[in-house]
Motif scaffolding. Structure first.
Motif, PDB file in Angstrom:
ATOM      1  N   ALA A  29       0.840  -1.204   0.000  1.00  0.00           N
ATOM      2  CA  ALA A  29       0.000   0.000   0.000  1.00  0.00           C
ATOM      3  C   ALA A  29       0.873   1.252   0.000  1.00  0.00           C
ATOM      4  CB  ALA A  29      -0.926   0.009   1.213  1.00  0.00           C
ATOM      5  N   GLU A  30       1.961   1.237   0.777  1.00  0.00           N
ATOM      6  CA  GLU A  30       2.872   2.391   0.812  1.00  0.00           C
ATOM      7  C   GLU A  30       3.558   2.597  -0.543  1.00  0.00           C
ATOM      8  OE1 GLU A  30       4.770   2.874   5.175  1.00  0.00           O
ATOM      9  OE2 GLU A  30       5.003   0.862   4.307  1.00  0.00           O
ATOM     10  N   THR A  31       4.038   1.510  -1.140  1.00  0.00           N
ATOM     11  CA  THR A  31       4.684   1.664  -2.444  1.00  0.00           C
ATOM     12  C   THR A  31       3.668   2.105  -3.497  1.00  0.00           C
ATOM     13  OG1 THR A  31       4.482  -0.699  -2.952  1.00  0.00           O
ATOM     14  CG2 THR A  31       6.563   0.040  -1.959  1.00  0.00           C
ATOM     15  N   GLY A  32       2.439   1.608  -3.387  1.00  0.00           N
ATOM     16  CA  GLY A  32       1.374   2.038  -4.300  1.00  0.00           C
ATOM     17  C   GLY A  32       1.080   3.522  -4.170  1.00  0.00           C
ATOM     18  N   ASP A  33       1.083   4.027  -2.935  1.00  0.00           N
ATOM     19  CA  ASP A  33       0.865   5.458  -2.706  1.00  0.00           C
ATOM     20  C   ASP A  33       1.982   6.292  -3.331  1.00  0.00           C
ATOM     21  OD1 ASP A  33      -1.470   4.949  -1.335  1.00  0.00           O
ATOM     22  OD2 ASP A  33      -0.584   5.211   0.667  1.00  0.00           O
ATOM     23  N   ILE A  34       3.211   5.827  -3.205  1.00  0.00           N
ATOM     24  CA  ILE A  34       4.349   6.540  -3.802  1.00  0.00           C
ATOM     25  C   ILE A  34       4.192   6.592  -5.320  1.00  0.00           C
ATOM     26  CG2 ILE A  34       6.831   6.386  -4.271  1.00  0.00           C
ATOM     27  CD1 ILE A  34       7.144   5.298  -1.382  1.00  0.00           C
ATOM     28  N   LYS A  35       3.840   5.463  -5.910  1.00  0.00           N
ATOM     29  CA  LYS A  35       3.676   5.404  -7.365  1.00  0.00           C
ATOM     30  C   LYS A  35       2.575   6.346  -7.840  1.00  0.00           C
ATOM     31  CE  LYS A  35       3.922   0.997  -8.889  1.00  0.00           C
ATOM     32  NZ  LYS A  35       3.869  -0.474  -8.845  1.00  0.00           N
ATOM     33  N   LYS A  36       1.461   6.378  -7.131  1.00  0.00           N
ATOM     34  CA  LYS A  36       0.355   7.277  -7.495  1.00  0.00           C
ATOM     35  C   LYS A  36       0.768   8.737  -7.384  1.00  0.00           C
ATOM     36  CE  LYS A  36      -3.324   4.154  -6.102  1.00  0.00           C
ATOM     37  NZ  LYS A  36      -4.306   3.856  -5.053  1.00  0.00           N
ATOM     38  N   ARG A  37       1.479   9.060  -6.296  1.00  0.00           N
ATOM     39  CA  ARG A  37       1.920  10.444  -6.083  1.00  0.00           C
ATOM     40  C   ARG A  37       2.875  10.897  -7.188  1.00  0.00           C
ATOM     41  NH1 ARG A  37       6.487  12.190  -3.692  1.00  0.00           N
ATOM     42  NH2 ARG A  37       6.850  10.201  -2.672  1.00  0.00           N
ATOM     43  N   LEU A  38       3.826  10.041  -7.560  1.00  0.00           N
ATOM     44  CA  LEU A  38       4.785  10.390  -8.611  1.00  0.00           C
ATOM     45  C   LEU A  38       4.100  10.567  -9.960  1.00  0.00           C
ATOM     46  CD1 LEU A  38       7.744   8.075  -7.603  1.00  0.00           C
ATOM     47  CD2 LEU A  38       7.632  10.569  -7.373  1.00  0.00           C
ATOM     48  N   LEU A  39       3.103   9.733 -10.229  1.00  0.00           N
ATOM     49  CA  LEU A  39       2.368   9.861 -11.485  1.00  0.00           C
ATOM     50  C   LEU A  39       1.587  11.166 -11.510  1.00  0.00           C
ATOM     51  CD1 LEU A  39       1.626   8.595 -14.193  1.00  0.00           C
ATOM     52  CD2 LEU A  39      -0.250   7.412 -13.037  1.00  0.00           C
ATOM     53  N   LYS A  40       0.941  11.478 -10.403  1.00  0.00           N
ATOM     54  CA  LYS A  40       0.123  12.692 -10.350  1.00  0.00           C
ATOM     55  C   LYS A  40       0.976  13.959 -10.350  1.00  0.00           C
ATOM     56  CE  LYS A  40      -3.518  14.937  -7.708  1.00  0.00           C
ATOM     57  NZ  LYS A  40      -4.417  14.867  -6.583  1.00  0.00           N
ATOM     58  N   GLN A  41       2.025  13.985  -9.534  1.00  0.00           N
ATOM     59  CA  GLN A  41       2.818  15.206  -9.381  1.00  0.00           C
ATOM     60  C   GLN A  41       3.849  15.416 -10.487  1.00  0.00           C
ATOM     61  OE1 GLN A  41       4.511  14.959  -5.431  1.00  0.00           O
ATOM     62  NE2 GLN A  41       2.590  15.514  -4.446  1.00  0.00           N
ATOM     63  N   LEU A  42       4.459  14.331 -10.966  1.00  0.00           N
ATOM     64  CA  LEU A  42       5.579  14.461 -11.903  1.00  0.00           C
ATOM     65  C   LEU A  42       5.335  13.800 -13.252  1.00  0.00           C
ATOM     66  CD1 LEU A  42       8.456  13.709  -9.359  1.00  0.00           C
ATOM     67  CD2 LEU A  42       7.687  15.953 -10.170  1.00  0.00           C
ATOM     68  N   ASP A  43       4.147  13.194 -13.429  1.00  0.00           N
ATOM     69  CA  ASP A  43       3.853  12.433 -14.645  1.00  0.00           C
ATOM     70  C   ASP A  43       4.903  11.342 -14.861  1.00  0.00           C
ATOM     71  OD1 ASP A  43       2.242  11.790 -16.840  1.00  0.00           O
ATOM     72  OD2 ASP A  43       3.481  12.972 -18.213  1.00  0.00           O
ATOM     73  N   LEU A  44       5.314  10.709 -13.775  1.00  0.00           N
ATOM     74  CA  LEU A  44       6.354   9.681 -13.805  1.00  0.00           C
ATOM     75  C   LEU A  44       5.739   8.319 -13.523  1.00  0.00           C
ATOM     76  CD1 LEU A  44       9.484   9.146 -13.892  1.00  0.00           C
ATOM     77  CD2 LEU A  44       9.381   9.210 -11.396  1.00  0.00           C
ATOM     78  N   TRP A  45       5.740   7.451 -14.524  1.00  0.00           N
ATOM     79  CA  TRP A  45       5.269   6.076 -14.358  1.00  0.00           C
ATOM     80  C   TRP A  45       6.362   5.302 -13.649  1.00  0.00           C
ATOM     81  CZ3 TRP A  45       0.550   4.043 -15.552  1.00  0.00           C
ATOM     82  CH2 TRP A  45       0.410   2.662 -15.372  1.00  0.00           C
ATOM     83  N   MET A  46       6.087   4.775 -12.461  1.00  0.00           N
ATOM     84  CA  MET A  46       7.090   4.111 -11.638  1.00  0.00           C
ATOM     85  C   MET A  46       6.744   2.646 -11.445  1.00  0.00           C
ATOM     86  SD  MET A  46       9.820   4.302  -9.710  1.00  0.00           S
ATOM     87  CE  MET A  46      10.101   5.976  -9.200  1.00  0.00           C
ATOM     88  N   GLU A  47       7.749   1.809 -11.566  1.00  0.00           N
ATOM     89  CA  GLU A  47       7.635   0.395 -11.228  1.00  0.00           C
ATOM     90  C   GLU A  47       8.639   0.107 -10.117  1.00  0.00           C
ATOM     91  OE1 GLU A  47       5.550  -1.982 -12.557  1.00  0.00           O
ATOM     92  OE2 GLU A  47       4.607  -0.421 -13.782  1.00  0.00           O
TER      93      GLU A  47
END
Length: 152
Positions: free
Chosen positions: A115-133
């Motif tokens: 859940a924590e890693t999922g939150d980080i991924k969502k935040r990066l996508l929303k704030q920086l348009d960065l798709w993270m794996e």
């Protein structure tokens, strides 16, 4: 996109192997390149030479498709995210080889919940348009197209 920085050009290798692997300190990430496209691999330790600057390990680029900022990490996921974000800012000014930029953290242990890693991924996508794996399995073969991601 063009890249006139001579130091960056010196730190960039071009490969068209069917598997593109980046390795550091016993960790690795492998990208599937079945179509044998020309892939650029940038060694960030050679390009960003300052030891007191946060930076990721590599950038793998399928030019015109996506550039992927790669951090090979032990367990400090938050620091890995900081390294990718710091690299992202520098890379956007380089200029990058592709319009879309993604991030990959391959770790050996993760003290965070999914859940924590999922939150980080969502935040990066929303704030920086960065798709993270983020992945613990060093046997996974990643596709560059995955990191181009679906943007909102």
């Amino acid at each position: 996109m063009s890249n006139p920085d001579p130091l960056l050009q010196e730190c960039t290798g071009e490969l068209s192997d069917s598997k593109i692997t980046v390795k550091r300190d016993g960790r690795r990430a492998t990208f599937d390149n079945s179509d044998r496209a020309l892939i650029k691999r940038i060694d960030l330790d050679r390009w960003i030479r300052s030891n007191d600057t946060a930076k990721a390990d590599f950038i793998g680029s399928k030019p015109g498709v996506v550039d992927v900022v790669v951090e090979l990490k032990g367990k400090d996921i938050k620091h890995a995210v900081e390294q990718i974000v710091a690299t992202l800012e520098k890379w956007k000014n380089a200029p990058p080889f592709s319009r879309k930029i993604g991030g990959l953290i391959v770790f050996t242990r993760c003290p965070m919940s999914s859940a924590e890693t999922g939150d980080i991924k969502k935040r990066l996508l929303k704030q920086l348009d960065l798709w993270m794996e983020m992945d613990k399995d060093q046997r996974t073969e990643y596709r560059f197209e995955t990191f181009a991601g679906r943007r909102a």
